[in-house]
Design a protein around this motif. Sequence first.
Motif, PDB file in Angstrom:
ATOM      1  N   ILE A  14      64.823  35.814  38.816  1.00 28.91           N
ATOM      2  CA  ILE A  14      64.942  35.607  37.369  1.00 28.91           C
ATOM      3  C   ILE A  14      63.671  36.057  36.662  1.00 28.91           C
ATOM      4  O   ILE A  14      63.717  36.722  35.620  1.00 28.91           O
ATOM      5  N   HIS A  15      62.523  35.710  37.228  1.00 27.15           N
ATOM      6  CA  HIS A  15      61.239  36.114  36.641  1.00 27.15           C
ATOM      7  C   HIS A  15      61.136  37.642  36.588  1.00 27.15           C
ATOM      8  O   HIS A  15      60.706  38.218  35.585  1.00 27.15           O
ATOM      9  N   ALA A  16      61.566  38.311  37.663  1.00 28.81           N
ATOM     10  CA  ALA A  16      61.528  39.774  37.700  1.00 28.81           C
ATOM     11  C   ALA A  16      62.407  40.372  36.603  1.00 28.81           C
ATOM     12  O   ALA A  16      62.025  41.348  35.942  1.00 28.81           O
ATOM     13  N   GLN A 145      59.566  39.496  24.568  1.00 31.37           N
ATOM     14  CA  GLN A 145      58.768  38.480  25.252  1.00 31.37           C
ATOM     15  C   GLN A 145      59.703  37.438  25.857  1.00 31.37           C
ATOM     16  O   GLN A 145      60.623  36.968  25.195  1.00 31.37           O
ATOM     17  N   PRO A 146      59.475  37.052  27.134  1.00 32.72           N
ATOM     18  CA  PRO A 146      60.394  36.123  27.809  1.00 32.72           C
ATOM     19  C   PRO A 146      60.392  34.746  27.164  1.00 32.72           C
ATOM     20  O   PRO A 146      59.400  34.317  26.574  1.00 32.72           O
ATOM     21  N   GLY A 151      56.997  31.083  35.905  1.00 35.04           N
ATOM     22  CA  GLY A 151      57.570  32.007  36.874  1.00 35.04           C
ATOM     23  C   GLY A 151      56.680  32.143  38.087  1.00 35.04           C
ATOM     24  O   GLY A 151      55.455  32.036  37.984  1.00 35.04           O
ATOM     25  N   PRO A 152      57.279  32.410  39.250  1.00 33.29           N
ATOM     26  CA  PRO A 152      56.524  32.414  40.500  1.00 33.29           C
ATOM     27  C   PRO A 152      55.860  33.741  40.861  1.00 33.29           C
ATOM     28  O   PRO A 152      55.080  33.793  41.811  1.00 33.29           O
ATOM     29  N   GLN A 157      52.564  41.437  41.346  1.00 36.97           N
ATOM     30  CA  GLN A 157      54.006  41.687  41.381  1.00 36.97           C
ATOM     31  C   GLN A 157      54.542  42.002  39.983  1.00 36.97           C
ATOM     32  O   GLN A 157      55.353  42.919  39.809  1.00 36.97           O
ATOM     33  N   ALA A 158      54.095  41.239  39.006  1.00 40.70           N
ATOM     34  CA  ALA A 158      54.552  41.464  37.635  1.00 40.70           C
ATOM     35  C   ALA A 158      54.142  42.851  37.144  1.00 40.70           C
ATOM     36  O   ALA A 158      54.921  43.544  36.478  1.00 40.70           O
ATOM     37  N   THR A 159      52.928  43.269  37.484  1.00 39.29           N
ATOM     38  CA  THR A 159      52.450  44.584  37.070  1.00 39.29           C
ATOM     39  C   THR A 159      53.265  45.697  37.713  1.00 39.29           C
ATOM     40  O   THR A 159      53.595  46.703  37.064  1.00 39.29           O
TER      41      THR A 159
END
Length: 343
Positions: A14-16, A145-146, A151-152, A157-159
């Motif tokens: 979900i975060h991804a 914007q979320p 988020g984990p 990873q987010a970058t």
Amino acid sequence: MTRDGVDGLDRAVIHALQIDGRAPFRRIGEVLGVSDQTVARRFSRLSGAVGLRVLALTDPAVLHERQWVLRVRAAPEAAAEIAEALARRSDTSWISLCSGGTEIVASACGDGVESLLFEALPRTRHILDVRAHEVLHVFYGGAGQPFTKQGPLTETQATRLARHAPPVVGPPPKMDGTSCRMLEVLRADGRASIDELTAATATSASTVRRRLHELRAGGVLHFDVDVDLAVFDVPVRTMLWLTIGIDELLAAGTALAASPEVAFAAGVTGTSNLFASVSTRDTSALWQFLTSFVGRLPGVRDIETVTALRPVKGAVAFFPRPPTRASRHAPPRAGPPRGPAAR
């Protein structure tokens, strides 16, 4: 694991999707260290278990649409039906029943809001009061914007996910028939395939890909996620209406927007000139947030808290109650679809 059986990998998926709603399952799997089939299975299960949806949103500011936060006070016996009638309109979003079920808080934007305020709501029985606050400046939230900062995923990873999404460089492209038809499809399913978009627009795949990139790079089109906030263990949602001294309004809004509890913060018209939507783990966490953080914001003169009891509509998705008798309190429907405002 939550009561819906959502685990750490589910939350990572979900975060991804919050970072890039159209990221291929293969890319998400590579970042999370699992197969694309695993990501696809988790996405399918979450869609049924917690209502996970990826959807397209347009930015009202880029499209020069006026945005509003509405507070509608209604008789207890009619509030739920009125909220659900508002939810069926294409120009509303983020609707909640609040204050013991007698107040409806909603976002609205687009040309249809004027008729909603001056015609539909005044003609609706059992509405006792309507307050409309125009959004003047968004500090955090809305398109691009979320809805939650929780988020984990790690920063690395987010970058890795974010670098594949087109950066917003502007200016916005001209909205023609092809763009509008693409938006209609993507509002229903933000992950609609190129083939589906090609069929809907009667154009080539290369045209669809180019237009999709232009809409995203121009800041018109963003992708967001609709999902139950309980997934992130922050099920308590509260609306804050703050009155801030005008000389401290910018500083207070900026500080509020940086807080992890805040999903949306904006300067608005009205006596209470700063609005925020807050999500916390429980009421004790809310109390801590109010007393240790909000109360210390610069220039605070007054604070009103409004508890959201039941979500009625998210960014796009309507969450109806079980069927009952036909509505007797429904405002008329709006015109063509518009993007959401506050959360």
